[in-house]
Design an enzyme around this catalytic site. Structure first.
Site, mmCIF file in Angstrom:
data_model
loop_
_atom_site.group_PDB
_atom_site.id
_atom_site.type_symbol
_atom_site.label_atom_id
_atom_site.label_comp_id
_atom_site.label_asym_id
_atom_site.label_seq_id
_atom_site.Cartn_x
_atom_site.Cartn_y
_atom_site.Cartn_z
ATOM 1 C CB THR A 60 -42.257 62.945 -65.749
ATOM 2 O OG1 THR A 60 -42.624 61.862 -66.614
ATOM 3 C CG2 THR A 60 -40.945 62.604 -65.060
ATOM 4 C CB ALA A 115 -43.855 54.124 -61.958
ATOM 5 C CB SER A 168 -40.509 55.496 -60.736
ATOM 6 O OG SER A 168 -40.242 56.880 -60.614
ATOM 7 N N GLY A 225 -42.950 59.904 -69.032
ATOM 8 C CA GLY A 225 -43.828 58.840 -68.591
ATOM 9 C C GLY A 225 -44.515 58.143 -69.751
ATOM 10 C CG LEU A 271 -35.595 66.219 -66.452
ATOM 11 C CD1 LEU A 271 -36.434 66.461 -67.700
ATOM 12 C CD2 LEU A 271 -35.309 64.732 -66.300
ATOM 13 C CD GLU A 305 -12.476 72.558 -90.422
ATOM 14 O OE1 GLU A 305 -13.250 72.086 -91.265
ATOM 15 O OE2 GLU A 305 -12.871 73.081 -89.341
#
Length: 357
Positions: free
Chosen positions: A189, A155, A161, A291, A197, A46
């Site tokens: 993982t 995987a 994978s 995973g 990531l 706003e």
């Protein structure tokens, strides 16, 4: 309102923990100002719209969430609209924040401003799902992303994978990461893939300012590792935005934030305690890329709000790893989801689903 909704979506890459809100000011059927939420501590939608308008006397404000009525890091937006001389405010969704709920509308109406509620509510409920869930139940939206084959495998037996899905699907995942406040994985993982990531600028399918906003405010990262098996040199620990969640004391140096939470009956991080921690940290959108062990715990425990599956046209065979470790003795016990969307992404399919109510 549709213009306000589109503006609000531009804020989703940097507004957290605040909601990504859009606002449009209209007078005599012409837009005179528009804005969207800036990063936390800076101007709300706003205020940005009023600043761009230069003056809003007699205008109508279209805003996706009820203007705030409390003093936080910024002043109340309801007061700003009142002081600007706005005649009417059209709002999509009430803010369930206990500090705001009902108060913003009351302030506006007590100042003689007409307030209409509900226009565009369905779209805004979807766009602000993480924030609204956090305000209503105490923690944000938890999304589980899984890349799998046609036979539901993630995987090979060896752990290989990369890559089951194609480049377009992986780019699409980058976009979901950019829209998240936190990306989570499990230690399995990390040990198998040494994943980062992170957002990768060259793969992020956003343009111009949207890409800049997302890269300037990337999501935090988190590893669930009950026994502290994450190597000190793991790539996910690089930078200052990574947190390790464990059940026992782990010394990975001062550069890594470590949080101890209780263990469940199997010695893993207690998911309920972890979810409570997520709420305390004010994460709106949580993306899990994990995973089969962590994925199974979240799915089996009913913790997932949204499931995103990228399915590749490949068959990996019986020895390949399943998408989630879960065991049920009866069909009636199996978690059931409702498919909301199926989209072709390159050679793969993207399936969006939510728990069936």
């Amino acid at each position: 309102m549709q213009r306000a909704i589109e503006l609000g979506r531009r804020a989703r890459y940097w507004a957290a923990p605040n909601p990504p809100v859009g606002c449009v000011l209209v007078r005599d059927d012409e837009e005179i100002g528009a804005g969207f939420s800036q990063p936390a501590g800076q101007a709300h939608a706003e205020v940005m719209a009023l600043k761009n308008a230069g003056g809003a006397d007699g205008a109508t404000a279209y805003v996706t969430l009820v203007p705030c009525s409390h003093h936080g890091q910024t002043g109340p937006c309801a007061n700003a609209l009142i002081d600007a001389g706005v005649d009417r405010v059209v709002v999509a969704v009430e803010d369930p924040n206990p500090q705001v709920s009902g108060k913003g509308v009351a302030m506006l109406r007590s100042a003689g401003i007409e307030v209409d509620m509900g226009e565009g509510a369905d779209q805004v409920e979807t766009d602000l799902a993480g924030f609204l869930l956090r305000m209503r139940r105490g923690y944000g939206r938890i999304t589980l992303k899984i890349a799998m084959s046609l036979d539901g495998r993630t995987a090979m037996a060896s752990g290989e994978s990369q890559w089951i899905t194609g480049q377009p699907a992986r780019q699409d995942v980058q976009r979901f990461r950019a829209e998240s406040d936190l990306v989570v994985t499990g230690v399995g993982t990390v040990l198998a893939d040494d994943c980062r990531l992170t957002l990768r600028a060259n793969e992020l399918p956003l343009d111009g300012d949207d890409k800049d906003r997302s890269l300037t405010h990337p999501p935090a990262r988190m590893v669930l590792d009950s026994k502290g098996r994450t190597p000190l040199g793991a790539r996910i620990l690089e930078g200052d935005d990574a947190t390790l969640i464990t059940t026992e004391h782990t010394d990975l140096g001062e550069a890594v934030q470590t949080v101890m939470l209780p263990a469940d009956a199997e010695g893993r991080v207690d998911i309920g305690a972890w979810v409570q921690y997520l709420g305390e940290q004010a994460f709106n959108e949580i993306l899990v890329e994990a995973g089969p062990t962590l994925s199974g715990a979240l799915l089996g425990g009913g913790w997932i709000d949204r499931l995103i599956i990228y399915q590749a046209p490949k068959l990996l065979g019986d020895d390949a790893r399943a998408m989630a470790l879960m065991n049920y003795n009866a069909l009636a016990d199996a978690p059931e989801f409702e498919i909301n969307e199926v989209t072709r992404i390159g050679a793969d399919l993207r399936i969006m689903a939510a728990p069936k109510v």
